[in-house]
Scaffold this motif. Structure first.
Motif, mmCIF file in Angstrom:
data_model
loop_
_atom_site.group_PDB
_atom_site.id
_atom_site.type_symbol
_atom_site.label_atom_id
_atom_site.label_comp_id
_atom_site.label_asym_id
_atom_site.label_seq_id
_atom_site.Cartn_x
_atom_site.Cartn_y
_atom_site.Cartn_z
ATOM 1 N N TRP A 104 0.832 -1.200 0.000
ATOM 2 C CA TRP A 104 0.000 0.000 0.000
ATOM 3 C C TRP A 104 0.872 1.258 0.000
ATOM 4 O O TRP A 104 0.538 2.260 -0.652
ATOM 5 N N GLY A 105 1.972 1.233 0.713
ATOM 6 C CA GLY A 105 2.887 2.375 0.714
ATOM 7 C C GLY A 105 3.453 2.632 -0.674
ATOM 8 O O GLY A 105 3.528 3.790 -1.126
ATOM 9 N N LYS A 106 3.858 1.566 -1.369
ATOM 10 C CA LYS A 106 4.369 1.712 -2.747
ATOM 11 C C LYS A 106 3.268 2.257 -3.654
ATOM 12 O O LYS A 106 3.519 3.124 -4.492
ATOM 13 N N ARG A 108 0.659 4.125 -2.863
ATOM 14 C CA ARG A 108 0.408 5.539 -2.590
ATOM 15 C C ARG A 108 1.482 6.437 -3.205
ATOM 16 O O ARG A 108 1.188 7.523 -3.686
ATOM 17 N N ARG A 109 2.727 5.968 -3.180
ATOM 18 C CA ARG A 109 3.805 6.770 -3.783
ATOM 19 C C ARG A 109 3.710 6.800 -5.301
ATOM 20 O O ARG A 109 4.173 7.742 -5.931
ATOM 21 N N LEU A 110 3.111 5.759 -5.890
ATOM 22 C CA LEU A 110 3.024 5.675 -7.348
ATOM 23 C C LEU A 110 1.709 6.206 -7.914
ATOM 24 O O LEU A 110 1.497 6.147 -9.125
ATOM 25 N N CYS A 131 6.267 -2.833 -9.289
ATOM 26 C CA CYS A 131 6.500 -2.194 -7.988
ATOM 27 C C CYS A 131 5.561 -2.662 -6.887
ATOM 28 O O CYS A 131 6.008 -3.008 -5.802
ATOM 29 N N THR A 135 6.071 -6.276 -4.490
ATOM 30 C CA THR A 135 6.220 -6.000 -3.058
ATOM 31 C C THR A 135 5.262 -6.861 -2.243
ATOM 32 O O THR A 135 5.624 -7.398 -1.201
#
Length: 154
Positions: A104-106, A108-110, A131, A135
């Protein structure tokens, strides 16, 4: 525990035999088995079986420290090894949770890239697969989820 101490001493002797120094002050132990996991605190507004005194103790580990050759070693409730979480209670619930949070962090960044209409859907799909999906699935071949793990919402 006696068997654990014996194996730990044998491991240390084998490492030192190969000229590898072992710092026992930094060594941690994870004793695993059914019901040995440390439960996480839940919402305090709910009346749970624990509040009514009907549930098992929060920390199921038989001991929190172990003495080996005069050095006190911590018995951990969970351990991160090579990016994967292992728990004293066995199972893969914490490992799945950590992987999903990382994915989820990846994601949100993408979001700026994944929602960019100037890029083709094919490129955005490849970006998501490379990505986010990778993950999520990292280390999943070692998990042995049960039906409750598979049905639990994240």
């Amino acid at each position: 525990m006696e068997e654990c101490i014996t194996k730990l001493k044998a491991w240390k002797a084998n490492m030192e035999e190969k000229s590898v120094r072992v710092n026992m002050k930094k060594t941690k132990i994870l004793v695993s088995g059914l019901g040995l996991d440390q439960l996480q605190d839940s919402d305090s507004k709910l009346v749970s079986p624990r509040c009514r005194g009907e549930a098992r103790p929060i920390d199921g580990r038989p001991e929190t420290q172990l003495e080996v050759d005069g050095t006190l070693l911590d018995v951990e409730a969970s351990l991160c090894y090579l990016g994967d979480i292992m728990c004293a209670g066995g199972g893969c619930e914490r490992a799945i949770t950590v992987r999903c949070c990382a994915a989820w962090g990846k994601f949100r960044r993408l979001i700026p890239i994944l929602t960019n209409r100037l890029l083709s859907p094919n490129i955005r799909g490849k970006m998501f697969t490379a990505c986010v999906r990778s993950t999520t699935l990292h280390g999943s071949e070692t998990w042995a989820p049960n039906t409750s793990d598979l049905q639990r919402p994240r």
